[in-house]
Enzyme design. Structure first.
Site, short mmCIF file in Angstrom:
data_model
loop_
_atom_site.label_atom_id
_atom_site.label_comp_id
_atom_site.label_asym_id
_atom_site.label_seq_id
_atom_site.Cartn_x
_atom_site.Cartn_y
_atom_site.Cartn_z
N ASP A 1 8.70 -31.15 3.55
CA ASP A 1 9.96 -31.30 4.25
C ASP A 1 9.74 -30.69 5.63
OD1 ASP A 1 12.81 -31.27 4.83
OD2 ASP A 1 12.69 -29.13 4.40
N ASP B 1 16.45 -31.45 -0.35
CA ASP B 1 15.14 -31.62 -0.98
C ASP B 1 15.20 -31.46 -2.49
OD1 ASP B 1 13.85 -31.81 1.52
OD2 ASP B 1 13.98 -29.63 1.72
N CYS C 1 0.82 -1.20 0.00
CA CYS C 1 0.00 0.00 0.00
C CYS C 1 0.86 1.25 0.00
CB CYS C 1 -0.90 0.01 1.23
SG CYS C 1 0.06 0.07 2.74
N ASP D 1 12.74 -26.87 1.18
CA ASP D 1 13.60 -25.69 1.09
C ASP D 1 15.08 -26.02 1.06
OD1 ASP D 1 13.93 -26.46 3.79
OD2 ASP D 1 14.65 -24.44 4.22
N CYS E 1 3.14 1.62 2.88
CA CYS E 1 4.36 0.81 2.78
C CYS E 1 5.39 1.55 1.92
CB CYS E 1 4.08 -0.54 2.11
SG CYS E 1 2.88 -1.53 2.96
#
Lengths: 725, 53
Positions: free
Chosen positions: A441, A625, A41, A621, A44
């Protein structure tokens, strides 16, 4: 003056290598790009810009809300870490991007080129359409010929300029002996324009200039939507490789780009930094956070002679590391080969649009050829037969098809982008719609990857203050957790003297004349508990244990519950110890879990599920993985994941929460349904229009009407996705 | 109908003017951050130093 010139243009500077190296950091940091996934917005924008401008050394800062990114001009007095920290303190999540890798100007230029072509096509279409209205409403003889001529003067250059992308793509496909959607498009545009030119000079009654132009316009609109979705994703994909800005610190303290480091060099790895290469410790002792590579939550102690892998994070003590492998040879990159193998199987997925084109393109050509032959055979009038054939080509031209997919993926990706997800692969949405199994994970995905204190309130205030004071200076995750907890409850710390960190063991200091220690059980002389804990010993008093639990990632429970409610089978695969995995599985409500999985084992399990006919969504992550992510039907990783992992996954979660995953699966299902509906709409129009065209009744007016109506219907249908609850 | 001799060139010229203006908008990067521009106009602190590129 010469100094300023030199630093302004590093490429032309003929300075000696050492001097360049010393200044490399300053030069590099003058233009910084940050990713701000959470801004949304006006408040921000001004908040971020004010925070950045308030920092010393920042000359200019500008936020781009559409791309959720900030561009900052700085001088050498500040660095990226300071800015990131300032933004984090102000409450804005931010990540550094490599400005060089973004090459924003290049993608922008491409976007502007398409927009320019679109504008020209639109301008020409509207003018020719107005002239056509006069012809449709009955202009005849000289007036009609003049209007046709003016249309030709506008249309021919406009088509030559605007339709180039289709011609280029079609000729590429033809020279590779393939048929794609652009072949019938180009043929229809060229034949329509050519036929209309011929008719204009022959004073014919039908000219299809408007049709050829509106075809170009609508298709370019589809192309532009497609481009926009992909450019956001593409810049993001680069963004993600760029997140890990590759730098290494030499023993002398100079900071150099990672690609200039070679085998045998000695590097300095300070506490808190990521190990940039594979190597052996030659000096110092510390603890390493290996969670991204193995899934272990707890740090591992290292000493002289220990082997380090690229990607591990140094926690407590400075290390000197002799490089054994850097860049392409490091273990990080070797894993890429493994991933590449798994990737090829997924690339075999054919998108819905390609499948439609494979049936569509030959059918259209055949149909118009049949129409031509049929009319020549029946009437013997080649000119009329050609007219009918062109009409068939124009009417069947995949105008709605060209819009059907991009309009839907744009609407769906836009919606998911607002929810904090980035769709990187163009077919990810279609694949996500098919999944029936979700594999998670644990470390870094379901959990934050950092522990949280569980028995803070059972500890005396005095001990709390001592522990907080000891923990404050350390980068060890358990210390950070203690310091955070203390800060939350007022932040009072005991006055300590002579604080020293003993790498690999803990922190020691003097308090009121007594020695106080916070660290490992063996070092303190305490009995180790079965769970994650650190121990405090004050003077001769018995040691006090601080126990920890894994902190769940925000939205983890909500995501799992929602996915189960959607009827998906949820599985947890982790490299961590069984007790920790069972605890997390119980807390989020996953029944099927497996602990102590090696990276290959994870990939094998995912492969097994796929062979059993399941479509697997992998959420992970860590480096452990990556193979599993590549083997899965579709993959998601959080923004905190390692760069290699993020590059590999189809979708990236920009925020911290996992909750958007369940929304993504829902949106993808309805997006795929919209795409199929759009194909049905386009086919329905063709079903009515083709017999009319074959019979020779299709006028330019009917063609224009059919084309616009089907395109608008398809776009409106796609827009319904935006409002979906 | 002779008026068409003037009307058609005039309308083409006016349309062309719009097209050229649009090229200029693209070139001056007015479509780079549509969302941000929409929000910025609501905030007070940009009044004193408007966008400078």
């Amino acid at each position: 003056m010469s100094y300023a010139q030199m630093s302004a243009c590093p490429a032309c500077s003929a300075a000696p290598a050492a001097e360049t190296t010393a200044r490399a950091r300053d030069v590099k940091d003058t233009h910084i790009v940050l990713s701000l996934p959470a801004i949304h917005c006006a408040a921000c924008i001004s908040g971020v810009e004010r925070t950045l401008m308030g920092q010393a050394g920042v000359k200019a800062a500008r936020v781009n809300l559409t791309l959720k990114r900030a561009q900052i001009e700085t001088d050498h007095t500040t660095d990226t870490e300071t800015l990131l920290k300032a933004l984090t303190d102000a409450g804005y999540e931010s990540y550094e991007l490599d400005a060089g890798a973004l090459s924003a100007t290049q993608t922008d230029r491409q976007g502007r080129a398409i927009l320019t072509r679109l504008a020209v096509a639109g301008f020409a279409m509207m003018n020719v359409m107005l002239l056509s209205v006069a012809v449709w409403s009955g202009a005849s003889d000289a007036t009609r010929d003049m209007f046709h001529l003016i249309s030709a003067v506008i249309a021919v250059p406009a088509i030559a300029f605007s339709a180039q992308p289709f011609f280029i793509s079609a000729s590429n496909a033809l020279s590779a002996r393939r048929l794609n959607m652009d072949v019938p498009i180009s043929l229809a545009i060229i034949l329509a324009a050519g036929m209309s030119l011929f008719e204009t000079f022959q004073s014919g009654s039908h000219a299809y200039f408007d049709a050829a132009l509106s075809l170009t316009f609508f298709l370019l609109a589809g192309r532009y939507l497609d481009y926009r979705t992909r450019s956001v994703a593409r810049s993001a994909a680069q963004e993600l490789t760029a997140l890990e800005v590759p730098r290494a610190t030499l023993e002398s303290g100079a900071i150099v780009p990672i690609n200039t480091v070679s085998k045998g060099d000695i590097l300095r790895v300070v506490p808190g930094a990521r190990v940039p290469v594979d190597g052996i410790v030659t000096q110092g002792a510390s603890e390493l956070d290996r969670s991204l590579l193995t899934g272990e939550t707890l740090p591992v102690g290292v000493d002289v002679g220990a082997v380090l892998n690229a990607g591990e994070i140094n926690l407590t003590g400075p290390l000197l590391v002799q490089v054994t492998a850097a860049g392409q040879d490091s273990s990080l990159h070797r894993l890429a080969d493994l991933v590449a193998m798994a990737e090829t199987s997924r690339n075999r997925y054919t998108s819905l649009a390609d499948r439609a084109a494979q049936i569509y393109a030959p059918a259209v050509h055949l149909l118009s050829f049949v129409a031509f032959i049929g009319w020549v055979w029946m009437s013997g009038d080649i000119r009329h037969a050609l007219n009918v054939a062109v009409a068939v080509l124009i009417i069947t031209c995949p105008c709605a098809l060209g819009l059907a997919v991009p309009a839907v993926t744009t609407a769906a990706s836009g919606r998911l982008f607002r929810a904090g997800m980035l769709i990187k692969s163009s077919t990810a949405l279609e694949r996500l719609a098919e999944i029936d199994t979700v594999v998670f994970d644990k470390t870094g995905t379901l959990t934050e990857g950092c522990p949280a204190l569980s028995n803070w309130h059972d500890i005396s205030v005095e001990n709390r203050e001592i522990a907080a004071a000891l923990a404050v200076g350390s980068a060890h995750p358990l210390s950070v957790a203690i310091a955070d907890e203390a800060k939350k409850l007022g932040g009072k710390t005991a006055p300590l003297r002579d604080v020293t960190e003993v790498p690999g063991q803990g922190v020691e200091a003097r308090w009121n004349g007594q020695v106080v220690r916070l660290g490992r059980a063996s070092w303190i002389g305490a009995e180790a508990l079965p769970q994650t804990a650190t121990y405090l010993k004050v003077g001769d008093q018995p040691p006090v244990a601080f126990t920890f639990v894994d902190q769940l990632r925000a939205g983890a429970q909500a995501a799992v519950t929602a996915l189960k409610a959607q009827g998906k089978h949820v599985v947890l695969l982790s490299g961590d110890a069984p007790a920790a995995v069972a605890d997390i599985a119980g807390r989020v409500g996953i029944e099927a879990w497996k602990a102590s999985c090696l990276p290959m084992e994870k990939a094998l399990r995912v492969g097994e599920l796929s062979r059993a006919g399941r479509k697997v969504l992998m959420v992970g992550d860590g480096l452990n993985d990556t193979a599993a992510l590549a083997a899965a039907h579709v993959s998601i990783s959080p923004a905190s994941a390692l760069d290699a992992t993020r590059v590999l996954s189809d979708i990236v979660l920009l925020g911290k929460s996992l909750a958007p995953i369940s929304e993504a699966t829902q949106v993808s299902v309805s997006a795929t349904r919209r795409i199929k509906e759009n194909f049905a709409v386009a086919a329905g129009y063709n079903m009515i229009a083709i017999p009319v065209a074959l019979a020779g009744f299709a006028t330019p007016f009917a063609a224009a009407l059919a084309m616009s109506l089907s395109s608008i219907t398809v776009s409106l249908n796609a827009l319904r996705l935006r409002g979906l609850k | 109908m002779n008026v068409l001799v003037f009307l058609i060139p005039i309308s083409l010229f006016l349309g062309g003017l719009g097209l050229v203006a649009f090229f200029w908008f693209i070139k001056s990067q007015q479509f780079d951050d549509p969302q941000g521009d929409a929000e910025r106009i609501l905030a007070k602190d940009f009044d004193d130093h408007p966008r400078s590129e």
